[in-house]
Scaffold this active site. Structure first.
Site, short mmCIF file in Angstrom:
data_model
loop_
_atom_site.label_atom_id
_atom_site.label_comp_id
_atom_site.label_asym_id
_atom_site.label_seq_id
_atom_site.Cartn_x
_atom_site.Cartn_y
_atom_site.Cartn_z
N ASP A 280 0.84 -1.19 0.00
CA ASP A 280 0.00 0.00 0.00
C ASP A 280 0.88 1.25 0.00
O ASP A 280 2.07 1.19 -0.31
CB ASP A 280 -0.91 -0.02 1.23
CG ASP A 280 -2.28 0.57 0.97
OD1 ASP A 280 -2.37 1.79 0.78
OD2 ASP A 280 -3.26 -0.20 0.96
N ASP A 289 -3.30 3.84 17.83
CA ASP A 289 -4.14 2.70 17.51
C ASP A 289 -3.36 1.57 16.85
O ASP A 289 -3.84 0.43 16.80
CB ASP A 289 -5.27 3.14 16.58
CG ASP A 289 -6.58 3.32 17.30
OD1 ASP A 289 -7.28 2.33 17.49
OD2 ASP A 289 -6.88 4.46 17.71
N ASP A 299 10.38 -0.42 1.89
CA ASP A 299 10.14 0.71 0.99
C ASP A 299 10.48 0.30 -0.44
O ASP A 299 11.65 0.15 -0.79
CB ASP A 299 10.98 1.91 1.42
CG ASP A 299 10.64 3.17 0.64
OD1 ASP A 299 9.84 3.08 -0.32
OD2 ASP A 299 11.17 4.24 0.97
N HIS A 310 -4.50 6.48 2.78
CA HIS A 310 -4.97 5.15 2.38
C HIS A 310 -4.27 4.04 3.16
O HIS A 310 -4.94 3.19 3.77
CB HIS A 310 -4.75 4.94 0.88
CG HIS A 310 -5.44 3.73 0.34
ND1 HIS A 310 -4.88 2.47 0.41
CD2 HIS A 310 -6.64 3.57 -0.28
CE1 HIS A 310 -5.70 1.59 -0.15
NE2 HIS A 310 -6.78 2.23 -0.57
N SER A 462 -11.36 -0.96 -1.41
CA SER A 462 -10.10 -1.06 -0.66
C SER A 462 -10.32 -1.49 0.78
O SER A 462 -9.75 -2.46 1.26
CB SER A 462 -9.36 0.29 -0.66
OG SER A 462 -8.52 0.42 -1.77
#
Length: 529
Positions: A280, A289, A299, A310, A462
């Site tokens: 993603d 959280d 990466d 997103h 998604s």
């Protein structure tokens, strides 16, 4: 006499032409081949010929031009077993390989190359309905003299990087030979990566000189060093523009929890220690959280890694465990950044390949792919290999609307395709349709995490995909030996029928079904208790 002779000359010429044509039918596979006419790009050994009116694939490694057209100044390769005739065309006889026609010339005789349409035997039905891809477990057809897999994008396909190409080379190719090829085709190497799931090392190249991707692929397909060549396709994250949510909200505002009976399921499993790879955009791993949820990061892009809405929302949908509640709060995330941080974040084939390989190398049990794009033959190969290794592959069906063709990787037969529903179990209006849809999950106005400790409302296939990935983590905690095929069956068997795919997944029914199998009870009965 003079008049009679003049009358007979045309008749004799016609007879001679007929005799030559008759011989050509016996000695060559087609009249065009016998006379050395220029061909459009063909995969049956004619290599990078004059670019014709496009091509269609029929069978292993053979593609045929379907419309006649004229060449535009490209040389043609000599077909294997043919030699250059006195008229400048190709004729049978001799051996030798790889001869290139003079740049900017067409044959015969440097004239205009005519693409001759071929009517092949129609292909059989494609494997499991996968458009533009080989059946599961199979490789792509060869692309001409070099037999390169992958190949030309479908006609009209424009979702790829305009100045890049991806290749793989024969195991006998030396570094010096690869360098020589790069000089010959005016390429600059950007990166290379060993990808065992693909069975090869892949190279990403920049195309210099503004040469069209299709032209270069046509040439490289016929180079004996090249075993795979294709565009660097572009994929998109499948989320509508997110909306800010009231920051005072918490998990009590998450309708998905009640809809999927998540709290009841958490009495049985929380996805504890199950590794979920998230390919993603960048995740805000510092969000409370997600404390301790992201255990490893990769990466695939390089450069600045700014947290993105997103990636953060998808991570929270799976593993949030404070202000909001994810479907699998005990899961561990393998965060792979393959999409940039722009508003309409994009990712490329090569970044996704690297991320998928990294996920497999680091023990992922589940791969969440909340993105969609064109059919990619190399990605298909890697997904098939990952499936065989036991990775559960889950992808967004797409937000392109009811009339869209299938999007990938969701439409790949090795992947569980997820569509989105609203709080009333209605289908998300912009969700893709199709027989490849496996299941549905809530995906409209979902309360989700955002960077900088914020909340947002997200909509699309998604986040529905992330919900299903979390549910699968619950199942794998209960029974780690489950295979991807087992998971697909269990999700479908315990879903609520809605008229698309197997229906709406249910976390409690799914995990309860495992206990029911052990106790001999029906899964639905146990879920009601």
């Amino acid at each position: 006499m003079t008049t009679k002779a003049r009358t007979l000359r045309p008749i004799v010429l016609v007879m001679l032409c007929g005799a030559v044509l008759a011989v050509s039918d016996v000695a060559a596979p087609s009249p065009a081949a016998a006379f050395g006419f220029g061909f459009g790009h063909m995969g049956g050994g004619f290599g990078g010929g004059v670019r014709g009116g496009g091509g269609r694939s029929f069978g292993a490694g053979r593609s045929y031009s379907t419309t006649p057209s004229r060449g535009v100044g490209r040389g043609v390769d000599r077909p294997s077993g043919w030699t250059r005739g006195t008229a400048g065309g190709w004729t049978r006889g001799g051996t030798g390989n790889g001869y290139k026609g003079d740049p900017g010339r067409n044959y015969p005789g440097g004239g205009i190359g005519v693409v001759v349409p071929v009517v092949p035997t129609p292909p059989g039905p494609p494997g499991q309905g996968v458009a533009n891809l080989p059946p599961p477990g199979g490789g792509g057809g060869g692309g001409g003299g070099g037999g390169a897999a992958g190949g030309m994008p479908p006609r009209g396909e424009r979702r790829f990087v305009l100045d890049e190409v991806i290749t793989a080379f024969s195991s006998t190719a030396t570094p010096a030979a690869i360098e020589q090829l790069a000089r010959r085709y005016n390429l600059t190497q950007l990166e290379s990566q060993s990808l065992p799931l693909s069975g090869s090392t892949l190279y990403r190249w920049r195309i210099n000189g503004r040469r069209p991707v299709g032209d270069l692929i046509g040439a490289l397909e016929d180079d004996r060093l090249v075993t795979r060549v294709q565009p660097n396709y572009i994929f998109s994250l499948q989320e509508d523009v997110p909306k800010l949510a009231a920051q005072s909200q918490n998990y009590a505002s998450q309708y998905v929890l009640a809809k999927l009976q998540v709290e009841q399921a958490h009495h049985i499993a929380t996805g504890k220690s199950i590794l979920v790879a998230l390919i993603d955009s960048e995740i805000d791993a510092k969000n409370p959280d997600l404390d301790a949820a992201v255990v490893k990061s990769f990466d695939g892009l390089g450069g600045e890694d700014k947290p993105h809405t997103h990636g953060t929302a998808m991570a929270g949908a799976i593993a949030a465990h404070l202000k909001l509640m994810g479907i699998a709060p005990g899961a561990q995330l393998l965060a792979a950044r393959a999409f940039d941080d722009n508003r309409d974040a994009k990712g490329t084939s090569f970044a996704i390949y690297k991320s998928l390989q990294w996920a497999a190398d680091n023990g992922a049990r589940i791969v969440n792919m909340s993105f969609a794009g064109p059919a990619d033959p190399t990605l298909h190969t890697m997904l098939a290999a990952a499936f065989e290794k036991g990775l559960v592959l889950i992808a967004a069906a797409g937000n392109a609307g009811p009339t869209s063709p299938p999007l990938y990787p969701a439409a790949d037969p090795n992947v569980i395709a997820v569509t989105a529903t609203d709080s009333s179990d209605g289908l998300f209006a912009m969700a893709n349709r199709g027989s490849y849809i496996a299941v549905a999950a809530p995906g409209v106005d979902i309360l989700a995490l955002a960077p900088d400790h914020a909340l947002q409302l997200t909509t699309g296939t998604s986040v529905a995909t992330a919900h299903v990935s979390g549910l699968v983590a619950l199942l794998l905690e209960c029974k780690p030996s489950l295979t991807p095929a087992d998971i697909r069956k269990m999700l479908g068997r315990t879903a609520k029928p809605l008229g698309f795919g197997a229906g709406l997944v249910n976390a409690y029914r799914a995990v309860s079904s495992l206990n029911a199998e052990a106790s001999g009870k029906d899964g639905g009965e146990q879920a009601k208790e």
